[in-house]
Motif scaffolding. Sequence first.
Motif, PDB file in Angstrom:
ATOM      1  N   ALA A 184       0.960  -1.210  -0.004  1.00 43.87           N
ATOM      2  CA  ALA A 184       0.092   0.079  -0.012  1.00 43.87           C
ATOM      3  C   ALA A 184       0.828   1.234   0.046  1.00 43.87           C
ATOM      4  CB  ALA A 184      -0.836  -0.010   1.181  1.00 43.87           C
ATOM      5  N   PRO A 185       0.763   2.042  -1.079  1.00 43.08           N
ATOM      6  CA  PRO A 185       1.795   3.216  -1.214  1.00 43.08           C
ATOM      7  C   PRO A 185       1.640   4.135  -0.025  1.00 43.08           C
ATOM      8  CG  PRO A 185       0.327   2.982  -3.428  1.00 43.08           C
ATOM      9  CD  PRO A 185      -0.294   2.195  -1.932  1.00 43.08           C
ATOM     10  N   GLU A 186       0.365   4.364   0.753  1.00 48.22           N
ATOM     11  CA  GLU A 186       0.336   5.376   1.937  1.00 48.22           C
ATOM     12  C   GLU A 186       1.284   4.531   3.129  1.00 48.22           C
ATOM     13  OE1 GLU A 186      -3.489   2.723   2.009  1.00 48.22           O
ATOM     14  OE2 GLU A 186      -1.993   3.914   0.596  1.00 48.22           O
ATOM     15  N   PHE A 187       1.307   3.274   2.967  1.00 49.63           N
ATOM     16  CA  PHE A 187       2.089   2.663   4.275  1.00 49.63           C
ATOM     17  C   PHE A 187       3.549   2.813   3.921  1.00 49.63           C
ATOM     18  CE2 PHE A 187       4.086  -1.069   6.465  1.00 49.63           C
ATOM     19  CZ  PHE A 187       3.563  -0.841   7.568  1.00 49.63           C
ATOM     20  N   VAL A 188       3.855   2.454   2.702  1.00 52.93           N
ATOM     21  CA  VAL A 188       5.321   2.648   2.516  1.00 52.93           C
ATOM     22  C   VAL A 188       5.982   4.242   2.571  1.00 52.93           C
ATOM     23  CG1 VAL A 188       6.853   2.674   0.466  1.00 52.93           C
ATOM     24  CG2 VAL A 188       5.002   0.829   0.536  1.00 52.93           C
ATOM     25  N   ALA A 189       4.977   5.196   2.488  1.00 49.32           N
ATOM     26  CA  ALA A 189       5.458   6.541   2.814  1.00 49.32           C
ATOM     27  C   ALA A 189       5.650   7.028   4.188  1.00 49.32           C
ATOM     28  CB  ALA A 189       4.286   7.319   2.013  1.00 49.32           C
ATOM     29  N   GLY A 190       4.786   6.133   5.023  1.00 48.88           N
ATOM     30  CA  GLY A 190       4.690   6.401   6.380  1.00 48.88           C
ATOM     31  C   GLY A 190       5.329   5.475   7.473  1.00 48.88           C
ATOM     32  N   ALA A 191       5.609   4.178   7.139  1.00 52.80           N
ATOM     33  CA  ALA A 191       6.258   3.323   7.968  1.00 52.80           C
ATOM     34  C   ALA A 191       7.752   3.456   8.054  1.00 52.80           C
ATOM     35  CB  ALA A 191       5.634   1.918   7.882  1.00 52.80           C
ATOM     36  N   ARG A 192       8.271   2.772   9.312  1.00 51.85           N
ATOM     37  CA  ARG A 192       9.667   2.455   9.366  1.00 51.85           C
ATOM     38  C   ARG A 192       9.902   1.028   8.924  1.00 51.85           C
ATOM     39  NH1 ARG A 192      11.749   3.264  15.145  1.00 51.85           N
ATOM     40  NH2 ARG A 192      13.602   2.714  14.229  1.00 51.85           N
ATOM     41  N   ARG A 193       9.899   0.942   7.524  1.00 45.45           N
ATOM     42  CA  ARG A 193      10.037  -0.312   6.929  1.00 45.45           C
ATOM     43  C   ARG A 193      11.712  -1.064   6.867  1.00 45.45           C
ATOM     44  NH1 ARG A 193       9.750  -0.105   1.773  1.00 45.45           N
ATOM     45  NH2 ARG A 193       9.179  -2.182   1.479  1.00 45.45           N
ATOM     46  N   VAL A 194      11.461  -2.141   7.199  1.00 44.90           N
ATOM     47  CA  VAL A 194      12.797  -2.932   7.090  1.00 44.90           C
ATOM     48  C   VAL A 194      12.272  -4.110   6.134  1.00 44.90           C
ATOM     49  CG1 VAL A 194      14.281  -4.272   8.340  1.00 44.90           C
ATOM     50  CG2 VAL A 194      13.251  -2.575   9.455  1.00 44.90           C
ATOM     51  N   PRO A 195      12.779  -4.020   5.032  1.00 43.77           N
ATOM     52  CA  PRO A 195      12.447  -5.001   4.042  1.00 43.77           C
ATOM     53  C   PRO A 195      13.097  -6.375   4.216  1.00 43.77           C
ATOM     54  CG  PRO A 195      13.445  -2.950   2.949  1.00 43.77           C
ATOM     55  CD  PRO A 195      13.642  -2.671   4.346  1.00 43.77           C
ATOM     56  N   LEU A 196      12.146  -7.402   3.944  1.00 43.82           N
ATOM     57  CA  LEU A 196      12.696  -8.761   4.244  1.00 43.82           C
ATOM     58  C   LEU A 196      12.185  -9.559   2.753  1.00 43.82           C
ATOM     59  CD1 LEU A 196      13.849 -11.179   5.686  1.00 43.82           C
ATOM     60  CD2 LEU A 196      11.756 -11.128   6.830  1.00 43.82           C
ATOM     61  N   ARG A 197      12.895 -10.457   2.274  1.00 42.68           N
ATOM     62  CA  ARG A 197      12.561 -10.957   1.045  1.00 42.68           C
ATOM     63  C   ARG A 197      11.631 -12.151   1.753  1.00 42.68           C
ATOM     64  NH1 ARG A 197      17.336 -14.311  -0.825  1.00 42.68           N
ATOM     65  NH2 ARG A 197      17.865 -12.182  -1.150  1.00 42.68           N
ATOM     66  N   PRO A 198      10.291 -12.253   0.907  1.00 41.55           N
ATOM     67  CA  PRO A 198       9.355 -13.154   1.776  1.00 41.55           C
ATOM     68  C   PRO A 198       9.746 -14.665   1.186  1.00 41.55           C
ATOM     69  CG  PRO A 198       8.645 -12.259  -0.386  1.00 41.55           C
ATOM     70  CD  PRO A 198       9.811 -11.440   0.045  1.00 41.55           C
ATOM     71  N   VAL A 199      10.355 -15.469   2.208  1.00 44.62           N
ATOM     72  CA  VAL A 199      10.582 -16.766   1.834  1.00 44.62           C
ATOM     73  C   VAL A 199       9.606 -17.526   2.460  1.00 44.62           C
ATOM     74  CG1 VAL A 199      12.322 -18.432   2.774  1.00 44.62           C
ATOM     75  CG2 VAL A 199      12.890 -15.981   2.522  1.00 44.62           C
ATOM     76  N   GLY A 200       9.218 -18.517   1.433  1.00 43.18           N
ATOM     77  CA  GLY A 200       7.982 -19.524   1.855  1.00 43.18           C
ATOM     78  C   GLY A 200       8.439 -20.341   2.828  1.00 43.18           C
ATOM     79  N   TRP A 201       7.485 -20.949   3.666  1.00 44.46           N
ATOM     80  CA  TRP A 201       7.639 -21.785   4.658  1.00 44.46           C
ATOM     81  C   TRP A 201       6.636 -22.696   4.686  1.00 44.46           C
ATOM     82  CZ3 TRP A 201      11.980 -22.031   7.850  1.00 44.46           C
ATOM     83  CH2 TRP A 201      12.001 -22.881   8.885  1.00 44.46           C
ATOM     84  N   SER A 202       6.792 -24.207   4.610  1.00 45.65           N
ATOM     85  CA  SER A 202       6.162 -25.126   4.898  1.00 45.65           C
ATOM     86  C   SER A 202       6.686 -26.204   5.426  1.00 45.65           C
ATOM     87  CB  SER A 202       5.519 -25.524   3.266  1.00 45.65           C
ATOM     88  OG  SER A 202       6.521 -26.021   2.453  1.00 45.65           O
TER      89      SER A 202
END
Length: 383
Positions: A184-202
């Motif tokens: 969500a663009p508004e979240f990207v603009a306002g949050a203190r994001r720490v990007p992490l690659r989505p690694v599937g888990w099963s």
Amino acid sequence: MRILFTSLASYGHLYPLLPLAVAARAAGHDVVYATAPDFHPTLEKAGLETAAAGLTLQEAFGRLFAGDTRGRHEIPEAELNEAIGKGFGRLLPTEFMTDLAPVLAERKPDLVVYEVGNPGGAFAAHRAGIPAMAHGFGRVSPGGLVEHIAKRIGELAAELGLTGDSRLFWGHPFVDICPPSVQAPEFVAGARRVPLRPVGWSEPGELPSGIEGRDRSRPLVYLTLGTTGASQAHLLTSALRGLAALDVDVLVATGPSVDVEALGEVPSNVRLEAWVPQSELLPHVDLVAHHGGSGTTLGAFAAGVPQLVLPQGADQFTNADAVVEAGAGAKLLGDELTTDAVRETASRLLSDSTVADVVRALAAEVAGMPSPEEVVAQLPQYV
């Protein structure tokens, strides 16, 4: 460093945190994961130490509707929304906060990593004076039921003296596993994001026979409606018969909540499996038809696979919107979900070169996000 992870007791809320928790343990940190005991076996299989905290979703809503004999579809929408807001926004956070207090006192973690559906972790950390970090499970989607929940969470946070915007998780660092282009663009603009690659888990397990090394000239379509009550036999029937009408092979993960006998006799090109290791399967398929759960949505992004989303509830509708807006697939809602519509839409997605270009670009975007090991190396700066 001592780190406590905590999430709601649900696969869709727990699995997204496991790659970071396991990477932290592998890096030598003292890691404990707190959630309801029903999910401790899953955590122990991942090699994690456990602590008991909170309720399962079934226990929570069993309390809210104790003695009520109505089926879900018999409950008026306004009443159901109010109960969902109370369950996720008051009951579950309070139970987790209460149960986590002695765990934090005993373990004295340097950092609490709480899954965003479990703000009780943030509240317990706040009370104990311990730094906290939020961890997402997908796209942060405003509107709808989220508003009912957010209102309750905001009220409880204010009572506890936790200031800031609850929709931005009170300014806590936010581990974001959603590719920026679909967040969500508004979240990207306002949050203190720490990007992490989505690694599937099963859960560890073997792929169904014939998947590895198969002839890729014949498409393989994977159909799943998740592990919860959204997996209804009549929905699966419409979807699988539409897919089976194509010149493809169809692999259906029926999940634990489907009465397989209710599906009747399935076409010869359809294969039913009660369970598959989804994270290992996705790179082998050519189209995913699914309910719009965050794990499947992000897994398909990572694997570069087109998606036909058949949302049934919760955040599945906004996930479906994100897929469509990105050009990575299509959605069918409500009465649109017919056998003919599934057949026609799936056929188009399998042959659409524009969609193929989009999903390849999304896979490259995901691959470029920081790994769990790289994010673990950053954690000390948040203490």
